[in-house]
Design a protein around this motif. Sequence first.
Motif, PDB file in Angstrom:
ATOM      1  N   ALA A 133       0.825  -1.223   0.000  1.00 23.23           N
ATOM      2  CA  ALA A 133       0.000   0.000   0.000  1.00 23.23           C
ATOM      3  C   ALA A 133       0.850   1.261   0.000  1.00 23.23           C
ATOM      4  N   PHE A 134       2.070   1.178   0.560  1.00 20.00           N
ATOM      5  CA  PHE A 134       2.899   2.378   0.738  1.00 20.00           C
ATOM      6  C   PHE A 134       3.884   2.566  -0.403  1.00 20.00           C
ATOM      7  N   THR A 135       4.125   3.815  -0.739  1.00 22.98           N
ATOM      8  CA  THR A 135       5.220   4.205  -1.622  1.00 22.98           C
ATOM      9  C   THR A 135       6.335   4.783  -0.749  1.00 22.98           C
ATOM     10  N   VAL A 136       7.518   4.204  -0.825  1.00 25.20           N
ATOM     11  CA  VAL A 136       8.630   4.594   0.052  1.00 25.20           C
ATOM     12  C   VAL A 136       9.538   5.578  -0.666  1.00 25.20           C
ATOM     13  N   LEU A 137       9.874   6.671   0.022  1.00 23.74           N
ATOM     14  CA  LEU A 137      10.790   7.681  -0.500  1.00 23.74           C
ATOM     15  C   LEU A 137      11.907   7.926   0.512  1.00 23.74           C
ATOM     16  N   ASN A 138      13.097   8.172   0.014  1.00 28.15           N
ATOM     17  CA  ASN A 138      14.207   8.592   0.866  1.00 28.15           C
ATOM     18  C   ASN A 138      14.394  10.094   0.702  1.00 28.15           C
ATOM     19  N   PHE A 139      14.316  10.807   1.808  1.00 29.97           N
ATOM     20  CA  PHE A 139      14.500  12.259   1.770  1.00 29.97           C
ATOM     21  C   PHE A 139      15.996  12.545   1.877  1.00 29.97           C
ATOM     22  N   PRO A 140      16.618  13.017   0.823  1.00 32.75           N
ATOM     23  CA  PRO A 140      18.077  13.176   0.827  1.00 32.75           C
ATOM     24  C   PRO A 140      18.523  14.323   1.724  1.00 32.75           C
ATOM     25  N   LEU A 141      19.754  14.226   2.170  1.00 33.36           N
ATOM     26  CA  LEU A 141      20.360  15.327   2.909  1.00 33.36           C
ATOM     27  C   LEU A 141      20.551  16.516   1.965  1.00 33.36           C
ATOM     28  N   PRO A 142      20.784  17.695   2.497  1.00 36.33           N
ATOM     29  CA  PRO A 142      20.894  18.893   1.648  1.00 36.33           C
ATOM     30  C   PRO A 142      21.941  18.737   0.556  1.00 36.33           C
ATOM     31  N   ASN A 143      21.604  19.182  -0.639  1.00 36.20           N
ATOM     32  CA  ASN A 143      22.576  19.164  -1.726  1.00 36.20           C
ATOM     33  C   ASN A 143      23.447  20.420  -1.659  1.00 36.20           C
ATOM     34  N   ILE A 144      24.345  20.547  -2.610  1.00 35.47           N
ATOM     35  CA  ILE A 144      25.309  21.653  -2.591  1.00 35.47           C
ATOM     36  C   ILE A 144      24.592  23.007  -2.641  1.00 35.47           C
ATOM     37  N   ARG A 145      23.541  23.089  -3.457  1.00 40.33           N
ATOM     38  CA  ARG A 145      22.815  24.362  -3.565  1.00 40.33           C
ATOM     39  C   ARG A 145      22.162  24.725  -2.237  1.00 40.33           C
ATOM     40  N   ALA A 172      32.797  20.499   2.326  1.00 39.89           N
ATOM     41  CA  ALA A 172      33.123  19.924   3.638  1.00 39.89           C
ATOM     42  C   ALA A 172      31.861  19.571   4.411  1.00 39.89           C
ATOM     43  N   PHE A 173      30.782  20.328   4.201  1.00 39.12           N
ATOM     44  CA  PHE A 173      29.535  20.090   4.924  1.00 39.12           C
ATOM     45  C   PHE A 173      28.635  19.059   4.241  1.00 39.12           C
ATOM     46  N   ARG A 174      29.078  18.476   3.120  1.00 39.78           N
ATOM     47  CA  ARG A 174      28.294  17.419   2.494  1.00 39.78           C
ATOM     48  C   ARG A 174      28.100  16.273   3.477  1.00 39.78           C
ATOM     49  N   GLY A 175      26.871  15.762   3.562  1.00 37.89           N
ATOM     50  CA  GLY A 175      26.575  14.691   4.500  1.00 37.89           C
ATOM     51  C   GLY A 175      26.003  15.182   5.817  1.00 37.89           C
ATOM     52  N   MET A 305      22.743  -2.661   3.451  1.00 36.96           N
ATOM     53  CA  MET A 305      23.506  -2.346   2.242  1.00 36.96           C
ATOM     54  C   MET A 305      23.038  -1.018   1.655  1.00 36.96           C
ATOM     55  N   ARG A 306      21.720  -0.823   1.577  1.00 36.56           N
ATOM     56  CA  ARG A 306      21.194   0.452   1.055  1.00 36.56           C
ATOM     57  C   ARG A 306      21.617   1.624   1.940  1.00 36.56           C
ATOM     58  N   LYS A 307      21.606   1.405   3.248  1.00 40.60           N
ATOM     59  CA  LYS A 307      21.996   2.470   4.172  1.00 40.60           C
ATOM     60  C   LYS A 307      23.479   2.787   4.031  1.00 40.60           C
ATOM     61  N   MET A 308      24.296   1.758   3.855  1.00 41.66           N
ATOM     62  CA  MET A 308      25.734   1.972   3.671  1.00 41.66           C
ATOM     63  C   MET A 308      25.988   2.817   2.426  1.00 41.66           C
ATOM     64  N   ILE A 309      25.307   2.483   1.342  1.00 36.56           N
ATOM     65  CA  ILE A 309      25.470   3.229   0.098  1.00 36.56           C
ATOM     66  C   ILE A 309      25.039   4.681   0.292  1.00 36.56           C
ATOM     67  N   ARG A 310      23.925   4.872   0.993  1.00 30.89           N
ATOM     68  CA  ARG A 310      23.406   6.222   1.231  1.00 30.89           C
ATOM     69  C   ARG A 310      24.391   7.054   2.052  1.00 30.89           C
ATOM     70  N   ILE A 311      24.979   6.460   3.088  1.00 34.75           N
ATOM     71  CA  ILE A 311      25.936   7.181   3.935  1.00 34.75           C
ATOM     72  C   ILE A 311      27.176   7.553   3.137  1.00 34.75           C
ATOM     73  N   ALA A 312      27.669   6.613   2.330  1.00 36.94           N
ATOM     74  CA  ALA A 312      28.862   6.878   1.528  1.00 36.94           C
ATOM     75  C   ALA A 312      28.623   8.025   0.549  1.00 36.94           C
ATOM     76  N   GLU A 313      27.465   8.020  -0.113  1.00 33.53           N
ATOM     77  CA  GLU A 313      27.177   9.071  -1.084  1.00 33.53           C
ATOM     78  C   GLU A 313      26.955  10.421  -0.403  1.00 33.53           C
ATOM     79  N   GLN A 314      26.398  10.404   0.807  1.00 35.95           N
ATOM     80  CA  GLN A 314      26.215  11.650   1.540  1.00 35.95           C
ATOM     81  C   GLN A 314      27.542  12.224   2.014  1.00 35.95           C
ATOM     82  N   SER A 315      28.562  11.371   2.151  1.00 39.69           N
ATOM     83  CA  SER A 315      29.871  11.812   2.636  1.00 39.69           C
ATOM     84  C   SER A 315      30.826  12.149   1.501  1.00 39.69           C
ATOM     85  N   ALA A 316      30.361  12.031   0.266  1.00 41.74           N
ATOM     86  CA  ALA A 316      31.216  12.293  -0.886  1.00 41.74           C
ATOM     87  C   ALA A 316      31.683  13.759  -0.909  1.00 41.74           C
ATOM     88  N   PRO A 317      32.906  13.998  -1.438  1.00 43.95           N
ATOM     89  CA  PRO A 317      33.827  13.032  -2.016  1.00 43.95           C
ATOM     90  C   PRO A 317      34.559  12.230  -0.939  1.00 43.95           C
TER      91      PRO A 317
END
Length: 491
Positions: A133-145, A172-175, A305-317
Amino acid sequence: MYFEEELRLLLLSRHTLMYVVTDEENRLEFTIRQIAGIKLGMSLYTWDFIDGYSLNPNCIYEAKRNPLAALEFIDTTESTKPQVFLLKDFHVFMQDVSITRKLKNINQNLKRTGLYIIISASDIQIPVLLQKAFTVLNFPLPNIREINLELNRLFSVMSIDLKVDREDLVLAFRGFSIERIRKSISKLISSQKPIRQIYQNILEEKKQLIQQTDLLDFYPVNNNLEDIGGLANLKDWLKKRSCCFSKQAQNYGLPLPRGILLVGVQGTGKSISAKAISKQWNIPLLRLDVGKIFGGLVGESEERMRKMIRIAEQSAPCVLWIDEIDKIFTRLTSNSDSGTSNRVLSSLLTWLSEKDSQVFVAATANNVLSLPSEMLRKGRFDEIFFLDLPNIKERYNIFEIHLKKMRPLTWRNYNIKYLSQRTDNFSGAEIKQLIVEAMYNAFYEQRDFSTYDVITSIENVIPLAVTDQSAVNILQEWAKLGKVRLASKSI
Protein backbone atom coordinates in the motif's frame (compact mmCIF):
# COMPACT_ATOMS: atom_id res chain seq x y z
CA MET A 1 15.44 18.54 -6.77
CA TYR A 2 14.68 14.87 -7.43
CA PHE A 3 12.70 14.41 -4.21
CA GLU A 4 10.56 17.52 -4.77
CA GLU A 5 9.67 16.46 -8.29
CA GLU A 6 8.96 12.88 -7.20
CA LEU A 7 6.70 14.06 -4.38
CA ARG A 8 4.82 16.40 -6.73
CA LEU A 9 4.21 13.59 -9.23
CA LEU A 10 3.05 11.20 -6.51
CA LEU A 11 0.55 13.73 -5.20
CA LEU A 12 -0.77 14.50 -8.66
CA SER A 13 -1.10 10.79 -9.49
CA ARG A 14 -3.09 10.07 -6.30
CA HIS A 15 -0.50 8.01 -4.38
CA THR A 16 -2.32 8.36 -1.08
CA LEU A 17 0.00 6.50 1.31
CA MET A 18 3.65 7.57 1.39
CA TYR A 19 6.49 6.67 3.72
CA VAL A 20 9.48 9.04 3.85
CA VAL A 21 12.76 7.97 5.44
CA THR A 22 14.53 10.92 7.09
CA ASP A 23 15.90 12.31 10.33
CA GLU A 24 15.12 15.88 9.26
CA GLU A 25 11.48 16.35 10.21
CA ASN A 26 11.50 20.15 10.07
CA ARG A 27 13.13 20.30 6.66
CA LEU A 28 10.77 17.62 5.34
CA GLU A 29 7.77 19.55 6.67
CA PHE A 30 9.05 22.71 4.99
CA THR A 31 9.50 20.85 1.68
CA ILE A 32 6.02 19.31 1.83
CA ARG A 33 4.53 22.72 2.57
CA GLN A 34 6.35 24.18 -0.46
CA ILE A 35 5.21 21.42 -2.82
CA ALA A 36 1.74 20.51 -1.52
CA GLY A 37 0.72 23.80 0.02
CA ILE A 38 2.15 26.49 -2.23
CA LYS A 39 2.54 24.76 -5.61
CA LEU A 40 -0.47 22.42 -5.50
CA GLY A 41 -2.79 24.38 -3.19
CA MET A 42 -3.31 21.60 -0.64
CA SER A 43 -3.83 22.02 3.11
CA LEU A 44 -1.20 20.52 5.43
CA TYR A 45 -1.80 18.94 8.85
CA THR A 46 1.03 17.61 11.02
CA TRP A 47 0.75 15.16 13.92
CA ASP A 48 3.10 13.81 16.55
CA PHE A 49 2.44 11.63 19.57
CA ILE A 50 3.04 14.31 22.24
CA ASP A 51 1.29 17.38 20.79
CA GLY A 52 -1.24 15.75 18.48
CA TYR A 53 -2.24 17.77 15.42
CA SER A 54 -0.84 21.22 14.83
CA LEU A 55 -0.49 23.87 12.10
CA ASN A 56 -4.26 24.03 11.63
CA PRO A 57 -6.40 25.99 14.16
CA ASN A 58 -9.37 23.68 13.59
CA CYS A 59 -7.60 20.67 15.07
CA ILE A 60 -4.96 22.02 17.46
CA TYR A 61 -3.87 19.35 19.97
CA GLU A 62 -6.35 16.89 18.49
CA ALA A 63 -5.47 13.17 19.02
CA LYS A 64 -2.73 13.79 21.59
CA ARG A 65 -1.02 10.54 22.62
CA ASN A 66 -3.54 8.58 20.57
CA PRO A 67 -2.36 7.29 17.16
CA LEU A 68 -5.65 5.52 16.46
CA ALA A 69 -7.55 8.77 17.06
CA ALA A 70 -5.15 10.46 14.61
CA LEU A 71 -6.32 8.07 11.91
CA GLU A 72 -9.95 8.46 12.98
CA PHE A 73 -9.58 12.23 12.50
CA ILE A 74 -8.37 11.68 8.93
CA ASP A 75 -11.16 9.18 8.23
CA THR A 76 -13.85 11.62 9.35
CA THR A 77 -12.40 14.70 7.63
CA GLU A 78 -14.62 16.20 4.97
CA SER A 79 -13.25 18.81 2.63
CA THR A 80 -13.59 19.92 -0.96
CA LYS A 81 -9.88 20.74 -0.99
CA PRO A 82 -7.12 18.10 -1.15
CA GLN A 83 -5.32 17.73 2.18
CA VAL A 84 -2.01 16.20 3.28
CA PHE A 85 -1.49 14.68 6.73
CA LEU A 86 2.12 14.38 7.89
CA LEU A 87 2.36 11.83 10.72
CA LYS A 88 5.73 11.98 12.46
CA ASP A 89 7.32 8.78 13.81
CA PHE A 90 4.08 6.94 13.12
CA HIS A 91 6.00 3.79 12.11
CA VAL A 92 6.45 2.84 15.78
CA PHE A 93 2.68 2.30 16.08
CA MET A 94 2.13 0.44 12.83
CA GLN A 95 2.86 -3.01 14.28
CA ASP A 96 -0.33 -2.72 16.32
CA VAL A 97 -3.10 -4.73 14.65
CA SER A 98 -5.71 -1.98 15.16
CA ILE A 99 -3.44 0.60 13.48
CA THR A 100 -2.69 -1.76 10.60
CA ARG A 101 -6.36 -2.53 10.07
CA LYS A 102 -7.36 1.13 10.28
CA LEU A 103 -4.76 2.12 7.67
CA LYS A 104 -6.03 -0.58 5.33
CA ASN A 105 -9.60 0.64 5.78
CA ILE A 106 -8.67 4.30 5.29
CA ASN A 107 -6.73 3.49 2.14
CA GLN A 108 -9.97 2.47 0.44
CA ASN A 109 -11.40 5.98 0.89
CA LEU A 110 -8.36 8.25 0.49
CA LYS A 111 -8.43 8.47 -3.30
CA ARG A 112 -12.12 9.26 -3.29
CA THR A 113 -11.78 12.00 -0.64
CA GLY A 114 -8.56 13.59 -1.96
CA LEU A 115 -6.63 13.00 1.27
CA TYR A 116 -2.99 11.96 1.54
CA ILE A 117 -1.03 10.43 4.41
CA ILE A 118 2.74 10.88 4.63
CA ILE A 119 4.56 9.05 7.42
CA SER A 120 8.05 10.25 8.34
CA ALA A 121 10.45 7.79 9.98
CA SER A 122 14.16 7.35 10.60
CA ASP A 123 14.16 3.86 9.05
CA ILE A 124 11.86 1.50 7.18
CA GLN A 125 9.51 -0.46 9.45
CA ILE A 126 6.43 -1.25 7.39
CA PRO A 127 4.35 -4.30 8.36
CA VAL A 128 4.09 -6.97 5.67
CA LEU A 129 0.32 -6.41 5.38
CA LEU A 130 0.90 -2.76 4.41
CA GLN A 131 4.01 -2.95 2.25
CA LYS A 132 2.14 -2.95 -1.06
CA ALA A 133 0.00 0.00 0.00
CA PHE A 134 2.90 2.38 0.74
CA THR A 135 5.22 4.21 -1.62
CA VAL A 136 8.63 4.59 0.05
CA LEU A 137 10.79 7.68 -0.50
CA ASN A 138 14.21 8.59 0.87
CA PHE A 139 14.50 12.26 1.77
CA PRO A 140 18.08 13.18 0.83
CA LEU A 141 20.36 15.33 2.91
CA PRO A 142 20.89 18.89 1.65
CA ASN A 143 22.58 19.16 -1.73
CA ILE A 144 25.31 21.65 -2.59
CA ARG A 145 22.81 24.36 -3.57
CA GLU A 146 20.86 24.02 -0.30
CA ILE A 147 24.04 24.02 1.80
CA ASN A 148 25.26 27.15 0.03
CA LEU A 149 21.93 28.91 0.61
CA GLU A 150 21.97 27.98 4.30
CA LEU A 151 25.56 29.21 4.76
CA ASN A 152 24.68 32.51 3.07
CA ARG A 153 21.70 32.89 5.39
CA LEU A 154 23.72 32.01 8.51
CA PHE A 155 26.57 34.34 7.66
CA SER A 156 24.10 37.16 6.99
CA VAL A 157 22.11 36.62 10.20
CA MET A 158 25.20 36.19 12.39
CA SER A 159 27.12 38.99 10.61
CA ILE A 160 30.24 36.88 10.18
CA ASP A 161 32.78 36.72 7.39
CA LEU A 162 34.81 33.53 7.40
CA LYS A 163 38.05 33.94 5.49
CA VAL A 164 37.74 30.56 3.80
CA ASP A 165 36.93 29.32 0.32
CA ARG A 166 33.14 29.07 0.16
CA GLU A 167 33.18 26.20 -2.35
CA ASP A 168 35.50 24.12 -0.14
CA LEU A 169 33.33 24.86 2.89
CA VAL A 170 30.19 23.70 1.09
CA LEU A 171 31.88 20.45 0.08
CA ALA A 172 33.12 19.92 3.64
CA PHE A 173 29.53 20.09 4.92
CA ARG A 174 28.29 17.42 2.49
CA GLY A 175 26.57 14.69 4.50
CA PHE A 176 25.37 17.11 7.23
CA SER A 177 21.76 17.97 7.92
CA ILE A 178 20.75 21.64 7.94
CA GLU A 179 20.41 21.52 11.74
CA ARG A 180 23.88 19.98 12.05
CA ILE A 181 25.37 22.70 9.86
CA ARG A 182 23.79 25.37 12.06
CA LYS A 183 25.17 23.77 15.22
CA SER A 184 28.61 23.37 13.67
CA ILE A 185 28.84 27.02 12.65
CA SER A 186 27.52 28.19 16.04
CA LYS A 187 30.01 25.97 17.84
CA LEU A 188 32.88 27.36 15.81
CA ILE A 189 31.88 30.97 16.48
CA SER A 190 31.27 30.35 20.20
CA SER A 191 34.56 28.54 20.71
CA GLN A 192 36.52 31.52 19.33
CA LYS A 193 39.02 29.11 17.82
CA PRO A 194 41.12 30.12 14.80
CA ILE A 195 39.21 29.95 11.54
CA ARG A 196 41.90 27.65 10.09
CA GLN A 197 40.59 24.89 12.38
CA ILE A 198 37.12 24.91 10.81
CA TYR A 199 37.86 22.04 8.42
CA GLN A 200 39.38 19.93 11.19
CA ASN A 201 36.29 20.54 13.34
CA ILE A 202 33.99 19.55 10.47
CA LEU A 203 36.05 16.42 9.87
CA GLU A 204 35.75 15.41 13.53
CA GLU A 205 31.98 15.93 13.50
CA LYS A 206 31.66 13.93 10.29
CA LYS A 207 33.69 11.15 11.88
CA GLN A 208 31.27 11.01 14.83
CA LEU A 209 28.23 10.94 12.52
CA ILE A 210 29.58 8.04 10.47
CA GLN A 211 30.67 6.00 13.47
CA GLN A 212 27.19 6.31 14.97
CA THR A 213 25.79 4.34 12.04
CA ASP A 214 27.70 1.19 13.08
CA LEU A 215 28.13 0.28 9.40
CA LEU A 216 31.12 2.32 8.29
CA ASP A 217 34.30 3.33 10.08
CA PHE A 218 35.83 6.75 9.55
CA TYR A 219 39.35 5.45 9.12
CA PRO A 220 42.39 7.52 10.15
CA VAL A 221 45.01 7.79 7.42
CA ASN A 222 48.71 7.85 8.25
CA ASN A 223 50.19 6.29 5.11
CA ASN A 224 50.90 7.82 1.73
CA LEU A 225 52.06 6.29 -1.54
CA GLU A 226 55.72 6.81 -0.62
CA ASP A 227 55.24 4.36 2.26
CA ILE A 228 54.57 1.56 -0.23
CA GLY A 229 57.46 -0.31 -1.79
CA GLY A 230 57.14 -1.10 -5.49
CA LEU A 231 53.71 -1.11 -7.20
CA ALA A 232 54.91 1.56 -9.61
CA ASN A 233 52.07 1.09 -12.12
CA LEU A 234 49.42 1.35 -9.41
CA LYS A 235 51.01 4.43 -7.82
CA ASP A 236 51.39 6.13 -11.19
CA TRP A 237 47.71 5.44 -11.99
CA LEU A 238 46.59 6.93 -8.67
CA LYS A 239 48.81 10.01 -8.89
CA LYS A 240 47.34 10.90 -12.29
CA ARG A 241 43.89 10.97 -10.68
CA SER A 242 44.83 13.01 -7.60
CA CYS A 243 42.61 15.94 -8.61
CA CYS A 244 39.79 13.89 -10.12
CA PHE A 245 37.10 15.41 -7.87
CA SER A 246 38.21 19.02 -8.29
CA LYS A 247 36.19 21.76 -9.97
CA GLN A 248 38.86 22.02 -12.65
CA ALA A 249 38.45 18.32 -13.49
CA GLN A 250 34.68 18.77 -13.83
CA ASN A 251 35.12 21.82 -16.05
CA TYR A 252 37.58 19.84 -18.18
CA GLY A 253 34.89 17.21 -18.68
CA LEU A 254 36.64 14.33 -16.94
CA PRO A 255 34.27 11.52 -15.95
CA LEU A 256 34.29 10.65 -12.26
CA PRO A 257 36.54 7.67 -11.41
CA ARG A 258 34.54 4.66 -10.20
CA GLY A 259 37.09 2.64 -8.28
CA ILE A 260 39.69 -0.09 -8.39
CA LEU A 261 39.81 -3.74 -7.37
CA LEU A 262 43.10 -4.91 -5.86
CA VAL A 263 43.56 -8.67 -6.06
CA GLY A 264 46.45 -11.02 -5.41
CA VAL A 265 48.74 -12.38 -2.78
CA GLN A 266 48.27 -11.65 0.91
CA GLY A 267 50.65 -9.13 2.43
CA THR A 268 51.56 -7.41 -0.84
CA GLY A 269 50.14 -3.99 0.04
CA LYS A 270 46.47 -4.11 -0.99
CA SER A 271 45.12 -2.61 2.24
CA ILE A 272 47.84 -0.01 2.67
CA SER A 273 47.33 1.03 -0.97
CA ALA A 274 43.61 1.57 -0.36
CA LYS A 275 44.43 3.72 2.66
CA ALA A 276 47.08 5.69 0.79
CA ILE A 277 44.56 6.79 -1.85
CA SER A 278 42.78 8.89 0.77
CA LYS A 279 46.03 10.58 1.79
CA GLN A 280 47.14 11.16 -1.81
CA TRP A 281 43.79 12.63 -2.85
CA ASN A 282 43.15 14.45 0.45
CA ILE A 283 39.62 13.10 0.92
CA PRO A 284 38.11 11.07 3.81
CA LEU A 285 38.45 7.28 3.99
CA LEU A 286 35.43 5.18 4.98
CA ARG A 287 35.97 1.50 5.71
CA LEU A 288 33.22 -1.07 5.29
CA ASP A 289 33.34 -4.14 7.51
CA VAL A 290 31.60 -6.73 5.35
CA GLY A 291 30.48 -8.68 8.43
CA LYS A 292 28.34 -5.74 9.60
CA ILE A 293 26.18 -5.88 6.49
CA PHE A 294 24.57 -9.22 7.22
CA GLY A 295 21.87 -9.24 9.90
CA GLY A 296 19.64 -11.94 11.30
CA LEU A 297 16.22 -10.45 10.49
CA VAL A 298 14.46 -10.80 7.16
CA GLY A 299 15.33 -7.84 4.93
CA GLU A 300 17.84 -6.44 7.43
CA SER A 301 20.93 -7.18 5.31
CA GLU A 302 19.47 -5.54 2.21
CA GLU A 303 18.47 -2.46 4.22
CA ARG A 304 21.97 -2.23 5.71
CA MET A 305 23.51 -2.35 2.24
CA ARG A 306 21.19 0.45 1.05
CA LYS A 307 22.00 2.47 4.17
CA MET A 308 25.73 1.97 3.67
CA ILE A 309 25.47 3.23 0.10
CA ARG A 310 23.41 6.22 1.23
CA ILE A 311 25.94 7.18 3.94
CA ALA A 312 28.86 6.88 1.53
CA GLU A 313 27.18 9.07 -1.08
CA GLN A 314 26.21 11.65 1.54
CA SER A 315 29.87 11.81 2.64
CA ALA A 316 31.22 12.29 -0.89
CA PRO A 317 33.83 13.03 -2.02
CA CYS A 318 35.38 10.08 -0.22
CA VAL A 319 37.14 6.76 -0.65
CA LEU A 320 35.07 3.71 0.30
CA TRP A 321 37.43 0.92 1.28
CA ILE A 322 35.82 -2.54 1.08
CA ASP A 323 38.41 -4.82 2.62
CA GLU A 324 38.36 -8.49 1.60
CA ILE A 325 35.31 -8.15 -0.59
CA ASP A 326 35.66 -11.83 -1.51
CA LYS A 327 34.23 -12.68 1.94
CA ILE A 328 30.80 -11.53 0.74
CA PHE A 329 30.77 -14.11 -2.02
CA THR A 330 31.87 -17.10 0.04
CA ARG A 331 28.35 -16.90 1.50
CA LEU A 332 26.83 -17.58 -1.90
CA THR A 333 27.71 -21.28 -1.59
CA SER A 334 25.48 -21.50 1.49
CA ASN A 335 21.77 -22.23 1.10
CA SER A 336 20.93 -21.19 4.65
CA ASP A 337 20.26 -17.50 4.08
CA SER A 338 17.18 -17.75 1.77
CA GLY A 339 18.88 -15.78 -1.00
CA THR A 340 19.98 -12.88 1.21
CA SER A 341 23.58 -12.93 -0.08
CA ASN A 342 22.39 -12.88 -3.69
CA ARG A 343 20.18 -9.87 -3.04
CA VAL A 344 22.98 -8.03 -1.23
CA LEU A 345 25.32 -8.84 -4.11
CA SER A 346 22.78 -7.59 -6.64
CA SER A 347 22.40 -4.28 -4.78
CA LEU A 348 26.17 -3.80 -4.62
CA LEU A 349 26.77 -4.67 -8.30
CA THR A 350 23.96 -2.41 -9.48
CA TRP A 351 25.35 0.50 -7.46
CA LEU A 352 28.90 -0.08 -8.73
CA SER A 353 27.64 0.03 -12.32
CA GLU A 354 25.26 2.97 -12.03
CA LYS A 355 26.72 5.25 -9.36
CA ASP A 356 27.43 8.82 -10.40
CA SER A 357 28.53 10.15 -7.01
CA GLN A 358 32.02 11.17 -5.92
CA VAL A 359 32.60 7.90 -4.08
CA PHE A 360 35.75 6.09 -5.14
CA VAL A 361 35.55 2.40 -4.25
CA ALA A 362 38.81 0.70 -3.31
CA ALA A 363 38.07 -3.00 -2.92
CA THR A 364 40.58 -5.68 -1.98
CA ALA A 365 40.40 -9.45 -2.41
CA ASN A 366 42.77 -12.28 -1.54
CA ASN A 367 40.96 -15.10 -3.35
CA VAL A 368 40.01 -14.12 -6.87
CA LEU A 369 38.35 -17.52 -7.39
CA SER A 370 35.63 -16.49 -4.90
CA LEU A 371 34.67 -13.45 -6.95
CA PRO A 372 31.77 -13.85 -9.40
CA SER A 373 32.34 -13.01 -13.05
CA GLU A 374 29.88 -10.09 -12.72
CA MET A 375 32.29 -8.41 -10.31
CA LEU A 376 35.25 -8.72 -12.67
CA ARG A 377 33.67 -7.45 -15.85
CA LYS A 378 34.52 -4.02 -17.20
CA GLY A 379 32.32 -1.23 -15.89
CA ARG A 380 32.22 -2.21 -12.23
CA PHE A 381 35.70 -0.78 -11.64
CA ASP A 382 37.97 1.48 -13.65
CA GLU A 383 40.82 -1.00 -13.29
CA ILE A 384 41.64 -4.34 -11.70
CA PHE A 385 45.22 -4.49 -10.40
CA PHE A 386 47.07 -7.73 -9.67
CA LEU A 387 49.52 -7.43 -6.77
CA ASP A 388 52.05 -10.26 -7.04
CA LEU A 389 54.98 -11.00 -4.74
CA PRO A 390 57.59 -8.23 -4.96
CA ASN A 391 60.50 -8.66 -7.34
CA ILE A 392 64.08 -8.07 -6.24
CA LYS A 393 63.99 -4.33 -7.02
CA GLU A 394 60.77 -3.91 -5.06
CA ARG A 395 62.12 -5.92 -2.13
CA TYR A 396 65.11 -3.57 -2.04
CA ASN A 397 62.65 -0.64 -1.94
CA ILE A 398 60.60 -2.26 0.84
CA PHE A 399 63.66 -2.89 3.01
CA GLU A 400 64.80 0.68 2.41
CA ILE A 401 61.44 2.17 3.44
CA HIS A 402 61.17 0.20 6.69
CA LEU A 403 64.81 0.64 7.69
CA LYS A 404 64.59 4.39 7.09
CA LYS A 405 61.64 4.53 9.50
CA MET A 406 63.25 2.36 12.17
CA ARG A 407 66.82 3.60 11.85
CA PRO A 408 66.67 6.98 10.07
CA LEU A 409 70.33 7.80 10.86
CA THR A 410 72.00 4.43 10.29
CA TRP A 411 69.87 2.68 7.66
CA ARG A 412 72.74 2.82 5.14
CA ASN A 413 74.74 0.48 7.39
CA TYR A 414 72.52 -2.45 6.41
CA ASN A 415 73.29 -4.59 3.37
CA ILE A 416 69.91 -4.06 1.73
CA LYS A 417 71.03 -5.51 -1.60
CA TYR A 418 71.97 -8.84 -0.03
CA LEU A 419 68.79 -8.93 2.07
CA SER A 420 66.62 -8.36 -1.01
CA GLN A 421 68.42 -11.25 -2.76
CA ARG A 422 67.77 -13.58 0.17
CA THR A 423 64.03 -12.89 0.41
CA ASP A 424 62.67 -14.36 -2.79
CA ASN A 425 58.95 -15.34 -2.38
CA PHE A 426 58.56 -13.09 0.69
CA SER A 427 55.72 -10.58 0.72
CA GLY A 428 56.10 -6.98 1.83
CA ALA A 429 54.36 -7.72 5.12
CA GLU A 430 56.68 -10.64 5.78
CA ILE A 431 59.75 -8.49 5.04
CA LYS A 432 58.61 -5.95 7.60
CA GLN A 433 58.12 -8.72 10.14
CA LEU A 434 61.66 -10.01 9.49
CA ILE A 435 63.04 -6.63 10.56
CA VAL A 436 60.77 -6.53 13.62
CA GLU A 437 61.89 -10.02 14.66
CA ALA A 438 65.54 -9.01 14.26
CA MET A 439 64.95 -5.94 16.44
CA TYR A 440 63.35 -8.01 19.21
CA ASN A 441 66.24 -10.48 19.24
CA ALA A 442 68.86 -7.72 19.36
CA PHE A 443 66.96 -5.74 22.00
CA TYR A 444 66.84 -8.84 24.19
CA GLU A 445 70.64 -8.96 23.98
CA GLN A 446 70.85 -5.22 24.70
CA ARG A 447 72.39 -4.15 21.39
CA ASP A 448 71.32 -2.67 18.09
CA PHE A 449 70.24 -5.06 15.38
CA SER A 450 72.36 -5.70 12.31
CA THR A 451 72.11 -7.21 8.84
CA TYR A 452 73.11 -10.56 10.36
CA ASP A 453 70.09 -10.45 12.69
CA VAL A 454 67.77 -9.98 9.71
CA ILE A 455 69.49 -12.88 7.91
CA THR A 456 68.91 -15.06 10.96
CA SER A 457 65.21 -14.14 10.84
CA ILE A 458 65.10 -15.05 7.15
CA GLU A 459 66.61 -18.47 7.83
CA ASN A 460 64.05 -19.20 10.53
CA VAL A 461 60.99 -18.19 8.50
CA ILE A 462 59.20 -20.00 5.71
CA PRO A 463 57.32 -17.51 3.49
CA LEU A 464 53.60 -18.23 3.61
CA ALA A 465 52.25 -15.43 1.49
CA VAL A 466 51.09 -17.69 -1.34
CA THR A 467 48.31 -19.78 0.17
CA ASP A 468 46.51 -20.50 -3.09
CA GLN A 469 48.96 -20.91 -5.96
CA SER A 470 46.16 -21.78 -8.39
CA ALA A 471 44.58 -18.34 -7.91
CA VAL A 472 47.96 -16.67 -8.44
CA ASN A 473 48.54 -18.68 -11.64
CA ILE A 474 45.16 -17.58 -12.96
CA LEU A 475 45.91 -13.93 -12.21
CA GLN A 476 49.29 -14.18 -13.90
CA GLU A 477 47.61 -15.63 -16.97
CA TRP A 478 44.95 -12.90 -16.90
CA ALA A 479 47.70 -10.28 -16.71
CA LYS A 480 49.22 -11.68 -19.91
CA LEU A 481 45.80 -11.51 -21.60
CA GLY A 482 45.18 -7.97 -20.35
CA LYS A 483 42.18 -8.89 -18.19
CA VAL A 484 43.94 -7.45 -15.14
CA ARG A 485 46.76 -4.95 -14.88
CA LEU A 486 50.03 -5.58 -13.08
CA ALA A 487 50.48 -3.21 -10.14
CA SER A 488 54.25 -3.50 -10.49
CA LYS A 489 56.53 -2.77 -13.41
CA SER A 490 58.49 -5.69 -14.79
CA ILE A 491 62.25 -5.76 -14.36
